[in-house]
Design an enzyme around this catalytic site. Structure first.
Site, PDB file in Angstrom:
ATOM      1  N   TYR A   1      -9.207  13.862  -4.262  1.00 53.35           N
ATOM      2  CA  TYR A   1      -9.381  12.089  -3.770  1.00 53.35           C
ATOM      3  C   TYR A   1     -10.267  11.426  -4.236  1.00 53.35           C
ATOM      4  CZ  TYR A   1      -9.857   7.975   0.068  1.00 53.35           C
ATOM      5  OH  TYR A   1     -10.554   7.468   0.965  1.00 53.35           O
TER       6      TYR A   1
ATOM      7  N   SER B   1     -13.321   4.142  -2.437  1.00 51.48           N
ATOM      8  CA  SER B   1     -13.780   4.325  -1.858  1.00 51.48           C
ATOM      9  C   SER B   1     -15.647   5.150  -2.207  1.00 51.48           C
ATOM     10  CB  SER B   1     -13.472   5.994  -1.971  1.00 51.48           C
ATOM     11  OG  SER B   1     -14.286   6.486  -1.159  1.00 51.48           O
TER      12      SER B   1
ATOM     13  N   GLY C   1      -1.123  -0.491   7.187  1.00 52.48           N
ATOM     14  CA  GLY C   1      -1.393  -1.453   8.335  1.00 52.48           C
ATOM     15  C   GLY C   1      -1.540  -1.207   9.736  1.00 52.48           C
TER      16      GLY C   1
ATOM     17  N   ILE D   1      -8.448   0.647   8.664  1.00 49.60           N
ATOM     18  CA  ILE D   1      -8.807  -0.458   8.189  1.00 49.60           C
ATOM     19  C   ILE D   1      -7.886  -1.449   8.195  1.00 49.60           C
ATOM     20  CG2 ILE D   1      -9.663  -1.024   5.809  1.00 49.60           C
ATOM     21  CD1 ILE D   1     -11.684   1.536   5.910  1.00 49.60           C
ATOM     22  N   GLY D   2      -6.909  -0.779   7.832  1.00 50.44           N
ATOM     23  CA  GLY D   2      -5.398  -1.540   7.322  1.00 50.44           C
ATOM     24  C   GLY D   2      -4.903  -2.314   8.575  1.00 50.44           C
TER      25      GLY D   2
ATOM     26  N   THR E   1      -0.895  -2.479   3.233  1.00 54.01           N
ATOM     27  CA  THR E   1      -0.195  -1.780   3.446  1.00 54.01           C
ATOM     28  C   THR E   1      -0.765  -0.800   4.241  1.00 54.01           C
ATOM     29  OG1 THR E   1      -0.870  -0.147   1.088  1.00 54.01           O
ATOM     30  CG2 THR E   1       1.260  -1.804   1.082  1.00 54.01           C
TER      31      THR E   1
END
Length: 250
Positions: free
Chosen positions: A151, A138, A14, A18-19, A12
């Site tokens: 966050y 994270s 993507g 990073i995805g 997801t």
């Protein structure tokens, strides 16, 4: 032989950062990859990068249940189940406590917590034996960075999910782990920080304070996710992998 030969993966978020780097790596290791994200043009470009014979894009928002259903309908239609899920999609913004609104809270938790939960839950009927689930948490979850509280709290929830779901799904041979990236140089960094000048300042700060002296690259996260997706990590369960250049370690 690639370590994910014949496997099916979902990433997801993507289409970028990073995805995308992870989707590219998983495909290079032999997996067929489904990617999802909200922007169709970026998804189409990502498929070209990954390889049109190795990837399918399904546009959607993980906080929208109908979009998740469409994603998994596409996976189901391929007829080979699901072996790897990288629940990566997330949203982030710097908002200090006194400025937090209901909309900001609902958006952050709607995507990062609710969206992650249902991304995994809706995949359960598709998982093959010995499937691997990797959640993107994270290092922010363990820090008290100003204006990043919503966050950080959402990512603490994601880390907690990894522990609980590892216990709940171990009976099916499904391994659940999480990764906790530190500062990673992605296209979305400028949006989060408020522009290229802010990004340059952060990079300078990181270089001055981190043992490794730089921001991480998306490909460095992808390498760890690929390891956790493979049988090479068969004895790793419920763990959280810091990929932070020593930020939380030294």
């Amino acid at each position: 032989m690639e370590q994910l030969e014949g496997k099916t993966a979902v990433v997801t978020g993507g289409s970028t950062g990073i995805g995308l780097a992870t989707a590219v790596r998983l495909a290079a290791e032999g997996a067929y990859v489904f990617i999802t994200g909200r922007r169709k043009a970026e998804l189409d470009a990502a498929v070209e990068i990954i390889g049109t014979a190795k990837a399918t894009a399904v546009a959607g928002d993980i906080s929208n249940m109908a979009d998740l259903d469409r994603l998994y309908d596409a996976v189901r239609g391929r007829g080979q189940g699901l072996d790897v899920l990288f629940a990566n999609a997330a949203t982030a913004a710097f908002v200090p406590l006194e400025q937090i609104t209901e909309e900001h809270f609902d958006q952050t938790f709607g995507v990062n917590v609710r969206g992650t939960l249902f991304t995994v839950q809706k995949a359960l009927p598709l998982f093959n034996d010995r499937a691997s689930v990797i959640l993107n948490a994270s290092t922010a979850a363990e820090k008290g960075m100003e204006a990043f509280g919503t966050y950080a709290a959402s990512k603490a929830a994601v880390r907690s999910f990894a522990r609980t779901w590892a216990n709940e799904l171990k009976g099916r041979g499904i391994r659940v782990n999480s990764v906790s990236p530190g500062g990673i140089d992605t296209p979305g960094l400028a949006d989060t920080l408020g522009g290229e000048e802010a990004v340059a300042a952060v990079k300078g700060h990181v270089a001055a304070t981190l043992a490794i002296g730089r921001l991480g690259r998306p490909e460095e996260i992808a390498a760890v996710v690929a390891f956790l997706a493979s049988e090479q990590s068969s004895y790793v369960l419920g763990a959280n992998w810091y990929i932070d250049g020593g930020e939380n370690q030294i």
